[in-house]
Design a protein around this motif. Structure first.
Motif, PDB file in Angstrom:
ATOM      1  N   LEU A 202       0.826  -1.209   0.000  1.00 63.76           N
ATOM      2  CA  LEU A 202       0.000   0.000   0.000  1.00 63.76           C
ATOM      3  C   LEU A 202       0.861   1.260   0.000  1.00 63.76           C
ATOM      4  N   ASP A 203       2.152   1.105   0.234  1.00 64.51           N
ATOM      5  CA  ASP A 203       3.086   2.220   0.442  1.00 64.51           C
ATOM      6  C   ASP A 203       2.482   3.206   1.436  1.00 64.51           C
ATOM      7  N   LEU A 204       2.175   2.668   2.611  1.00 71.03           N
ATOM      8  CA  LEU A 204       1.486   3.390   3.669  1.00 71.03           C
ATOM      9  C   LEU A 204       2.110   3.001   5.005  1.00 71.03           C
ATOM     10  N   THR A 205       2.289   3.973   5.878  1.00 67.70           N
ATOM     11  CA  THR A 205       2.864   3.696   7.196  1.00 67.70           C
ATOM     12  C   THR A 205       1.891   4.102   8.288  1.00 67.70           C
ATOM     13  N   PHE A 206       1.617   3.163   9.189  1.00 70.67           N
ATOM     14  CA  PHE A 206       0.885   3.459  10.411  1.00 70.67           C
ATOM     15  C   PHE A 206       1.909   3.735  11.495  1.00 70.67           C
ATOM     16  N   THR A 207       1.677   4.770  12.281  1.00 69.14           N
ATOM     17  CA  THR A 207       2.550   5.091  13.403  1.00 69.14           C
ATOM     18  C   THR A 207       1.706   5.248  14.650  1.00 69.14           C
ATOM     19  N   GLY A 208       2.334   5.031  15.776  1.00 69.39           N
ATOM     20  CA  GLY A 208       1.660   5.188  17.056  1.00 69.39           C
ATOM     21  C   GLY A 208       2.666   4.986  18.172  1.00 69.39           C
ATOM     22  N   THR A 209       2.143   4.841  19.365  1.00 67.98           N
ATOM     23  CA  THR A 209       2.977   4.608  20.536  1.00 67.98           C
ATOM     24  C   THR A 209       2.470   3.383  21.257  1.00 67.98           C
ATOM     25  N   LEU A 210       3.368   2.465  21.538  1.00 66.51           N
ATOM     26  CA  LEU A 210       3.042   1.309  22.369  1.00 66.51           C
ATOM     27  C   LEU A 210       3.231   1.777  23.802  1.00 66.51           C
ATOM     28  N   ARG A 211       2.117   1.898  24.518  1.00 72.04           N
ATOM     29  CA  ARG A 211       2.167   2.463  25.870  1.00 72.04           C
ATOM     30  C   ARG A 211       1.189   1.704  26.754  1.00 72.04           C
ATOM     31  N   GLY A 212       1.697   1.201  27.865  1.00 73.81           N
ATOM     32  CA  GLY A 212       0.823   0.528  28.820  1.00 73.81           C
ATOM     33  C   GLY A 212       0.078  -0.659  28.251  1.00 73.81           C
ATOM     34  N   GLY A 213       0.686  -1.334  27.280  1.00 63.66           N
ATOM     35  CA  GLY A 213       0.047  -2.513  26.706  1.00 63.66           C
ATOM     36  C   GLY A 213      -0.983  -2.211  25.634  1.00 63.66           C
ATOM     37  N   ARG A 214      -0.997  -0.984  25.133  1.00 62.75           N
ATOM     38  CA  ARG A 214      -1.919  -0.598  24.059  1.00 62.75           C
ATOM     39  C   ARG A 214      -1.165   0.173  22.992  1.00 62.75           C
ATOM     40  N   ILE A 215      -1.716   0.187  21.793  1.00 65.86           N
ATOM     41  CA  ILE A 215      -1.197   1.046  20.736  1.00 65.86           C
ATOM     42  C   ILE A 215      -2.054   2.312  20.747  1.00 65.86           C
ATOM     43  N   GLU A 216      -1.433   3.444  21.036  1.00 64.28           N
ATOM     44  CA  GLU A 216      -2.144   4.710  21.136  1.00 64.28           C
ATOM     45  C   GLU A 216      -1.729   5.648  20.003  1.00 64.28           C
ATOM     46  N   ASP A 217      -2.540   6.657  19.761  1.00 57.35           N
ATOM     47  CA  ASP A 217      -2.247   7.712  18.789  1.00 57.35           C
ATOM     48  C   ASP A 217      -1.965   7.148  17.391  1.00 57.35           C
ATOM     49  N   LEU A 218      -2.758   6.172  16.970  1.00 53.22           N
ATOM     50  CA  LEU A 218      -2.557   5.511  15.684  1.00 53.22           C
ATOM     51  C   LEU A 218      -2.946   6.442  14.534  1.00 53.22           C
ATOM     52  N   GLU A 219      -1.993   6.673  13.646  1.00 53.28           N
ATOM     53  CA  GLU A 219      -2.201   7.511  12.464  1.00 53.28           C
ATOM     54  C   GLU A 219      -1.574   6.820  11.265  1.00 53.28           C
ATOM     55  N   HIS A 220      -1.970   7.245  10.065  1.00 53.02           N
ATOM     56  CA  HIS A 220      -1.323   6.702   8.872  1.00 53.02           C
ATOM     57  C   HIS A 220      -0.951   7.835   7.928  1.00 53.02           C
ATOM     58  N   THR A 221       0.147   7.610   7.226  1.00 48.07           N
ATOM     59  CA  THR A 221       0.640   8.567   6.240  1.00 48.07           C
ATOM     60  C   THR A 221       1.133   7.793   5.024  1.00 48.07           C
ATOM     61  N   PRO A 222       1.097   8.411   3.854  1.00 43.93           N
ATOM     62  CA  PRO A 222       1.600   7.729   2.659  1.00 43.93           C
ATOM     63  C   PRO A 222       3.120   7.576   2.717  1.00 43.93           C
TER      64      PRO A 222
END
Length: 115
Positions: free
Chosen positions: A42-62
């Motif tokens: 997809l040439d797409l990147t999801f980013t976020g923060t692994l914090r306290g056993g969860r993935i938070e602030d999930l965003e995607h960019t090309p």
């Protein structure tokens, strides 16, 4: 090929699974690290923060990741969906080159519990 929403749903499901885990898995996921998942087809990147056993602030960019996250995954979109859905074994996919995981040595030792 999975689409963007299917991939987001898979990552949100992974986050829920991590949050509900117990014991060593819960402990391994309870780090505070930046996370990226580049979906090559997809040439797409999801980013976020692994914090306290969860993935938070999930965003995607090309495109490929713009910044180097502490924990970096690279794979095809279908492989992400299959991994989270339990239809693809991480160790086999990693050994076969379908999934790439990059992280610092300490994080790799900690994350092996999740794999």
């Amino acid at each position: 090929m999975a689409d963007t929403e299917e991939c987001r749903t898979a990552l949100e499901r992974l986050s829920r699974n991590l949050a509900q885990a117990n014991g060593n898995v819960r402990e391994a996921a309870s780090v505070d690290r930046s996370l990226s998942c580049w979906l090559t087809d997809l040439d797409l990147t999801f980013t976020g923060t692994l914090r306290g056993g969860r993935i938070e602030d999930l965003e995607h960019t090309p495109g490929a990741p713009a910044e180097k996250a502490a924990i970096r995954l690279t794979m095809a979109s279908d492989d992400l969906v299959a991994l989270v859905g339990g239809r693809l074994n991480f160790a086999s996919a990693w050994a076969g080159g379908r999934v790439r995981l990059e992280a610092g040595f300490r994080d790799l030792l900690r994350l092996r519990t999740l794999l």
